[in-house]
Design an enzyme around this catalytic site. Structure first.
Site, PDB file in Angstrom:
ATOM      1  N   CYS A  78      57.384  32.460  44.854  1.00 42.92           N
ATOM      2  CA  CYS A  78      57.563  33.119  46.146  1.00 42.92           C
ATOM      3  C   CYS A  78      57.991  32.134  47.227  1.00 42.92           C
ATOM      4  CB  CYS A  78      56.270  33.816  46.560  1.00 42.92           C
ATOM      5  SG  CYS A  78      56.341  34.542  48.203  1.00 42.92           S
ATOM      6  N   CYS A  83      60.593  35.082  47.326  1.00 43.86           N
ATOM      7  CA  CYS A  83      60.506  35.907  48.540  1.00 43.86           C
ATOM      8  C   CYS A  83      60.963  35.188  49.807  1.00 43.86           C
ATOM      9  CB  CYS A  83      59.070  36.376  48.753  1.00 43.86           C
ATOM     10  SG  CYS A  83      58.240  36.970  47.276  1.00 43.86           S
ATOM     11  N   LYS A  86      64.720  33.992  49.823  1.00 46.68           N
ATOM     12  CA  LYS A  86      65.504  35.228  49.746  1.00 46.68           C
ATOM     13  C   LYS A  86      65.538  35.940  51.086  1.00 46.68           C
ATOM     14  CE  LYS A  86      63.436  38.773  48.969  1.00 46.68           C
ATOM     15  NZ  LYS A  86      63.175  39.352  47.655  1.00 46.68           N
ATOM     16  N   TYR A 220      66.419  44.129  41.216  1.00 47.85           N
ATOM     17  CA  TYR A 220      66.408  43.851  42.652  1.00 47.85           C
ATOM     18  C   TYR A 220      66.837  42.430  42.975  1.00 47.85           C
ATOM     19  CZ  TYR A 220      61.836  41.528  42.222  1.00 47.85           C
ATOM     20  OH  TYR A 220      60.824  40.673  41.884  1.00 47.85           O
ATOM     21  N   GLU A 224      69.958  41.777  45.506  1.00 45.31           N
ATOM     22  CA  GLU A 224      69.706  41.035  46.744  1.00 45.31           C
ATOM     23  C   GLU A 224      70.609  39.816  46.846  1.00 45.31           C
ATOM     24  OE1 GLU A 224      64.984  42.146  47.427  1.00 45.31           O
ATOM     25  OE2 GLU A 224      65.524  40.386  46.242  1.00 45.31           O
ATOM     26  N   HIS A 487      59.787  57.575  69.371  1.00 48.61           N
ATOM     27  CA  HIS A 487      61.217  57.829  69.534  1.00 48.61           C
ATOM     28  C   HIS A 487      61.855  56.815  70.483  1.00 48.61           C
ATOM     29  CE1 HIS A 487      64.773  60.328  69.239  1.00 48.61           C
ATOM     30  NE2 HIS A 487      64.899  60.297  70.562  1.00 48.61           N
ATOM     31  N   GLU A 492      60.172  57.261  62.548  1.00 48.79           N
ATOM     32  CA  GLU A 492      59.737  58.605  62.934  1.00 48.79           C
ATOM     33  C   GLU A 492      60.386  59.686  62.081  1.00 48.79           C
ATOM     34  OE1 GLU A 492      61.002  60.474  66.595  1.00 48.79           O
ATOM     35  OE2 GLU A 492      62.784  59.189  66.706  1.00 48.79           O
TER      36      GLU A 492
END
Length: 514
Positions: A78, A83, A86, A220, A224, A487, A492
């Site tokens: 990681c 992670c 990346k 993934y 990525e 909003h 939302e």
């Protein structure tokens, strides 16, 4: 508990809580209470949690260099090659888009001459990683976790052997052992794969510009990498053996593929590589076979990046000596992370059949330490784990895919609420909203418990994190639609889902407030 910690630190007690009086004696049968094999996210979390209860902990960590010589410091995948770098590369990609969009918002930016400096980007990323390596080492020292930069392997079920920097073989014993060695990228068994290809272990510190890049694999990691390379101005092609994002929701995977295609990323479908050769000019000739048309083709690239999955690092552990059983190249464990040998455990990516994600490894490591040394009974819950694919339009999800829900409950018992939406920030620069989409997979009856949430759009990881907690708490459609949204945000949109697939109505809104 305070008394228990004091007894641990004083050496008068070496036992799980509540006290096992038969073992709470001053003599120490083992050199360490806990030895952790692996200095990644799961292993370090377990080790640092364990020392909080006064136990003697030692952590082994060693990184074998990749075929092209890449290696790194403590912290695991990681921190060093996963992670963190990346996400930094992903951010660099997004910043490039933002610079060009700034013109539409009135900024006087001469975007014609703006381009990234690959070497400067790599240096910035690596400087950050090295700082994290240093902080990690200091943290281990401060927490009194002994650290050995060497490969530890079993001699027997309680004995670990390793080599010192001088080449001397040393042995030590442990009451408990936690295996947390993680995994490394696979290479295909074809000519030239290891000689000329690289993996995600190499790309974040790659000194030369990637140029025209073939990314082999459509999980993934491959997607990525292809996306941030495209965003940085390079020319990636993705080779797909079967389907994109296997294991994820199929509709969302296909939508993500369409988004990438719209951005100019080429896909070679139903195709496998057969050989890689270096040409006199230094470029790479890749030969490949289409498994549907049964045709052979080839193309020339500057870089070939393998992203065909990962394998568990079990081969150097000598697990046979400890009697630990494996499944494929992973370790089989029960619900307590215990192997078939009662005092040997495993956490993180080395476990068979569990989510290979950093937060999963961290939490399971901490919970294991609490059960071993603090009397806890809490088990790791591997269900409903949220995750995100960091492509330019991010895809995040938690819970079941639509296919999983149908398979488990039947199509007649599933309701899918869905909708397209238009992020406000996309209007002025006229960015494509074609693939901004979300859906909730729910039960048909009652208050309609939500089984899965899927979102594709800006900052998907940030959006899905809060909804993940709600889903684990029993979120229903009734509660979701009774929640007032903020909003104008994209998050939302989950509170406005009213159209079902079953209805056949158009899920495209007329405006941002419809």
């Amino acid at each position: 508990m305070m008394l228990f910690k004091a007894l641990r630190k004083s050496g008068l007690a070496r036992c799980k809580f509540p006290f096992r009086f038969t073992s709470c004696v001053a003599n120490q049968k083992y050199d360490y209470d806990l030895v952790v094999l692996g200095g990644g996210s799961g292993g370090l979390a377990c080790a640092k949690e364990a020392v909080e209860y006064g136990v003697r902990v030692l952590c082994f960590d060693y990184v074998k260099p990749t075929p092209v010589g890449t290696k790194w410091g403590v912290g695991g995948t990681c921190v060093n090659v996963g992670c963190i770098p990346k996400k930094l590369m992903h951010q660099a990609c997004l910043l490039g888009e933002a610079v060009h969009e700034a013109v539409a918002y009135g900024w006087n930016v001469n975007d014609q001459n703006i381009k990234p400096d690959w070497k400067k980007l790599v240096k910035s990323v690596q400087d950050h990683i090295k700082s994290v390596n240093w902080v990690t080492r200091v943290d281990l020292r401060d927490k009194k976790v002994e650290y050995v930069n060497s490969m530890g392997y079993f001699v027997d079920a309680h004995t670990i052997e390793y080599k010192t920097k001088r080449g001397e073989r040393m042995q030590l014993t442990a009451e408990y052992v936690v295996v947390a060695v993680g995994g490394r990228p696979r290479y295909p068994s074809i000519p030239g794969a290891t000689e000329y290809g690289i993996t995600s272990d190499d790309i974040f510190s790659y000194e030369k510009e990637p140029g025209r890049t073939l990314v082999v694999g459509a999980g993934y990691v491959g997607l990525e990498c292809a996306c941030f390379l495209k965003g940085l101005g390079y020319d990636p092609t993705v080779m797909v053996r079967s389907i994109v994002l296997r294991g994820f929701d199929r509709q969302m995977s296909e939508l993500l593929t369409a988004m990438m295609t719209e951005r100019g990323i080429r896909f070679l479908s139903t195709t496998i590589p057969t050989a890689v050769e270096r040409l006199p000019d230094g470029r790479l000739l890749v030969k490949y076979h289409n498994t549907v048309t049964e045709t052979d083709e080839s193309d020339v690239f500057d870089t070939v990046l393998w992203a065909i999955g990962r394998k568990g690092l079990t081969e150097d552990l000598n697990l046979e000596a400890a009697g630990v059983k494996t499944k494929n190249d992973k370790i089989a464990v029960d619900q307590t992370e215990a192997t078939n040998v009662p005092h040997i455990y495993a956490v993180g990516d080395i476990i068979y059949g569990r989510p290979e994600l950093t937060p999963v490894a961290i939490l399971s490591g901490r919970l294991l330490a609490r059960r071993l040394f603090a009397g806890s009974t809490q088990l790791m819950d591997y269900t409903d784990v949220a995750t995100t694919v960091f492509t330019p339009l991010e895809y995040a999800c938690v819970g079941m895919s639509e296919e999983m829900a149908i398979e488990k409950l039947g199509p007649e018992n599933i309701e899918v609420f869905h909708g397209y939406y238009k992020p406000t920030e996309f209007f002025i620069p006229q960015k494509s909203v074609r693939h901004c989409y979300l859906k909730a997979v729910a039960e048909v009856s009652g208050d309609q418990k939500i089984l899965g949430l899927h979102y594709m759009g800006p900052v998907a990881g940030e959006v899905i994190q809060g909804f993940a907690a709600a889903l684990k708490s029993g979120l229903t459609v009734k509660t979701l639609l009774n929640t007032v949204g903020i909003h104008p945000t994209t998050a939302e949109e989950f509170t406005r889902l009213s159209i079902t697939k079953r209805s056949g109505r158009d899920p495209t809104p007329a405006s941002c407030c419809s």
